[in-house]
Design an enzyme around this catalytic site. Structure first.
Site, PDB file in Angstrom:
ATOM      1  N   LYS A  47       0.829  -1.210   0.000  1.00  0.00           N
ATOM      2  CA  LYS A  47       0.000   0.000   0.000  1.00  0.00           C
ATOM      3  C   LYS A  47       0.860   1.255   0.000  1.00  0.00           C
ATOM      4  O   LYS A  47       0.574   2.213  -0.714  1.00  0.00           O
ATOM      5  CB  LYS A  47      -0.961   0.002   1.194  1.00  0.00           C
ATOM      6  CG  LYS A  47      -2.066  -1.037   1.037  1.00  0.00           C
ATOM      7  CD  LYS A  47      -3.114  -0.950   2.139  1.00  0.00           C
ATOM      8  CE  LYS A  47      -4.200  -2.007   1.914  1.00  0.00           C
ATOM      9  NZ  LYS A  47      -5.120  -2.129   3.035  1.00  0.00           N
TER      10      LYS A  47
ATOM     11  N   LYS B  90      -5.972 -10.600  -4.834  1.00  0.00           N
ATOM     12  CA  LYS B  90      -7.171 -10.881  -4.047  1.00  0.00           C
ATOM     13  C   LYS B  90      -8.254  -9.838  -4.322  1.00  0.00           C
ATOM     14  O   LYS B  90      -7.968  -8.670  -4.584  1.00  0.00           O
ATOM     15  CB  LYS B  90      -6.833 -10.953  -2.557  1.00  0.00           C
ATOM     16  CG  LYS B  90      -6.616  -9.631  -1.867  1.00  0.00           C
ATOM     17  CD  LYS B  90      -6.949  -9.725  -0.369  1.00  0.00           C
ATOM     18  CE  LYS B  90      -7.245  -8.332   0.153  1.00  0.00           C
ATOM     19  NZ  LYS B  90      -8.139  -8.310   1.285  1.00  0.00           N
TER      20      LYS B  90
ATOM     21  N   LYS C 213     -12.199  -4.715  -1.158  1.00  0.00           N
ATOM     22  CA  LYS C 213     -13.071  -3.552  -1.313  1.00  0.00           C
ATOM     23  C   LYS C 213     -12.274  -2.277  -1.525  1.00  0.00           C
ATOM     24  O   LYS C 213     -12.799  -1.285  -1.985  1.00  0.00           O
ATOM     25  CB  LYS C 213     -14.088  -3.418  -0.175  1.00  0.00           C
ATOM     26  CG  LYS C 213     -13.541  -3.472   1.213  1.00  0.00           C
ATOM     27  CD  LYS C 213     -14.698  -3.463   2.214  1.00  0.00           C
ATOM     28  CE  LYS C 213     -14.396  -4.329   3.413  1.00  0.00           C
ATOM     29  NZ  LYS C 213     -13.210  -3.887   4.172  1.00  0.00           N
TER      30      LYS C 213
HETATM   31  P1  ADP Z   1     -10.730  -5.687   2.252  1.00  0.00           P
HETATM   32  O1  ADP Z   1      -9.391  -6.072   1.724  1.00  0.00           O
HETATM   33  O2  ADP Z   1     -11.846  -6.130   1.364  1.00  0.00           O
HETATM   34  O3  ADP Z   1     -10.817  -4.213   2.608  1.00  0.00           O
HETATM   35  P2  ADP Z   1     -10.653  -6.228   5.145  1.00  0.00           P
HETATM   36  O4  ADP Z   1      -9.220  -5.809   5.277  1.00  0.00           O
HETATM   37  O5  ADP Z   1     -11.694  -5.367   5.783  1.00  0.00           O
HETATM   38  O6  ADP Z   1     -10.979  -6.497   3.597  1.00  0.00           O
HETATM   39  O7  ADP Z   1     -10.768  -7.708   5.685  1.00  0.00           O
HETATM   40  C1  ADP Z   1     -11.942  -8.237   6.273  1.00  0.00           C
HETATM   41  C2  ADP Z   1     -11.822  -9.741   6.322  1.00  0.00           C
HETATM   42  O8  ADP Z   1     -12.068 -10.297   5.020  1.00  0.00           O
HETATM   43  C3  ADP Z   1     -10.462 -10.273   6.745  1.00  0.00           C
HETATM   44  O9  ADP Z   1     -10.647 -11.437   7.531  1.00  0.00           O
HETATM   45  C4  ADP Z   1      -9.814 -10.633   5.442  1.00  0.00           C
HETATM   46  O10 ADP Z   1      -8.809 -11.623   5.589  1.00  0.00           O
HETATM   47  C5  ADP Z   1     -10.990 -11.157   4.662  1.00  0.00           C
HETATM   48  N1  ADP Z   1     -10.792 -11.020   3.226  1.00  0.00           N
HETATM   49  C6  ADP Z   1     -10.624  -9.852   2.564  1.00  0.00           C
HETATM   50  N2  ADP Z   1     -10.501 -10.063   1.249  1.00  0.00           N
HETATM   51  C7  ADP Z   1     -10.581 -11.419   1.080  1.00  0.00           C
HETATM   52  C8  ADP Z   1     -10.518 -12.273  -0.067  1.00  0.00           C
HETATM   53  N3  ADP Z   1     -10.341 -11.767  -1.277  1.00  0.00           N
HETATM   54  N4  ADP Z   1     -10.638 -13.602   0.112  1.00  0.00           N
HETATM   55  C9  ADP Z   1     -10.819 -14.120   1.355  1.00  0.00           C
HETATM   56  N5  ADP Z   1     -10.888 -13.372   2.473  1.00  0.00           N
HETATM   57  C10 ADP Z   1     -10.768 -12.034   2.348  1.00  0.00           C
HETATM   58 NA    NA Z   2      -7.435  -6.508   4.066  1.00  0.00          NA
END
Ligand code: ADP
Ligand code: NA
Length: 331
Positions: A114, A198, A201
């Site tokens: 990031k 991956k 959001k």
């Molecule tokens: P994001 O990357 O979508 O902003 P967060 O950092 O808020 O997600 O993570 C929330 C939860 O969702 C965490 O447990 C993270 O490991 C899981 N998570 C986020 N993206 C994925 C993905 N592409 N596949 C599986 N789990 C995910």
């Molecule tokens: Na994340």
């Protein structure tokens, strides 16, 4: 008998969670609450690392909580709250930041990714210490198990290292050393347009995301335009066929049918057939999900009550832990 303690959180960094959040984490949260003491959190302090607009953050915090409820998080069984409502999180994070090496935090790959995109001036110190705040979230509750996706494995490792450090400095049992709970099949759902990254959001483009609250026509369109490969065979092979494999993973997770059974069913069929059927599976899942979310959002007083009650119950657990640690540190 001691029921093991679960803690996990999600950032309110978007109007909608994406399918990776749901399959990688939320479904595990719902399953684990049955026979564990579970604590689930909207981690709004973490979302602050990217400086959101205040009104937008407030709105996303409620929407995220409503999506937890719609997914089946049950506030009668689990504690559901907003991180900033329990100031002990930020307080413990400071203690832990003084136990974390600068180089150690600098080795976190999510920070490196990031910050390299944003440059040092565009990167906040909060983004750097993000995993320390996450360790505070976890250690504050004597957490045994943390259900997360694969992307959080390294952060969890830091939480474990910090826990072990406190235990060797202040005595065995000072804090519980947490274990990750990562379900392999759905630990990493990939972006539909870039199936080697991956789904997230905070992705630059939303076109590769399946957003839980999106218009169902848009969802269908995105699935139908998912990047695949130039072969024809529908086969699970993440290295050679990351796009098709990702679609099969999602299909399998939402229907409970094995990937092998899907490969057999689609033998001799085209990618278009698979995408069309998967879009229907996703729409069938999202239609009632979205209705439930809108129900929760239509009754803000009840939602606030659930979150206020959750914060009280969380704080009752967090305050004694923090007090004990303040004492150990000489504060
Ligand atoms: P994001 O990357 O979508 O902003 P967060 O950092 O808020 O997600 O993570 C929330 C939860 O969702 C965490 O447990 C993270 O490991 C899981 N998570 C986020 N993206 C994925 C993905 N592409 N596949 C599986 N789990 C995910
Ligand atoms: Na994340």
């Amino acid at each position: 008998p001691h029921r093991s303690r679960i803690f996990s959180g999600m950032q309110p960094t978007s109007d909608s969670l994406q399918l990776g959040n749901y399959l990688g984490a939320l479904t595990q949260w719902v399953a684990l609450q049955e026979d564990h003491d579970a604590i689930y959190c909207v981690v709004d302090l973490h979302a602050l690392t990217v400086n959101p607009d205040p009104a937008v953050l407030r709105e996303r915090t409620r929407r995220t909580a409503a999506q937890f409820l719609a997914a089946g998080v049950d506030p009668a069984r689990s504690i559901l709250f907003v991180q900033s409502h329990v100031p002990e999180h930020a307080e413990l994070a400071w203690l832990l930041s003084c136990q974390t090496g600068f180089g150690e935090a600098g080795r976190m790959t999510q920070f490196k990714d990031k910050s390299s995109k944003q440059g040092t001036e565009g990167t906040t110190v909060g983004l750097f210490t993000y995993p320390v705040l996450m360790a505070a979230d976890i250690l504050l509750y004597g957490t045994d198990l943390v259900p997360v996706g694969e992307d959080q494995r390294q952060h969890l490792e830091l939480s474990r290292d910090l826990a072990q450090r406190l235990n060797s400095r202040f005595g065995k049992g000072t804090v519980v050393v947490p274990e990750p709970h990562i379900v392999k099949a759905t630990a990493k759902i990939y972006d539909l347009q870039d199936p080697t990254s991956k789904m997230s959001k905070s992705a630059e483009s939303p076109n590769g995301l399946i957003e839980l609250l999106d218009d169902l026509k848009v969802v269908t369109k995105r699935i139908k335009s998912a990047v695949t490969d130039t072969e024809r065979e529908i086969r699970f092979d993440p290295l050679a066929k990351p796009g098709i494999s990702n679609l099969l993973t999602i299909y399998s997770a939402l229907t409970g049918r094995s990937v092998e059974a899907l490969e057999q069913e689609y033998a001799g069929k085209g990618y278009g057939d698979l995408k069309k059927d998967l879009a229907e599976v996703v729409v069938d899942f999202l239609t009632p999900f979205q209705e439930r979310v809108h129900g929760y959002l239509a009754d803000p007083a009840s939602l606030d009550e659930v979150l206020a009650d959750g914060a009280d119950r969380a704080q009752a657990l967090a305050a004694p832990t923090l007090e004990r640690l303040y004492d150990r540190f000489g504060l």
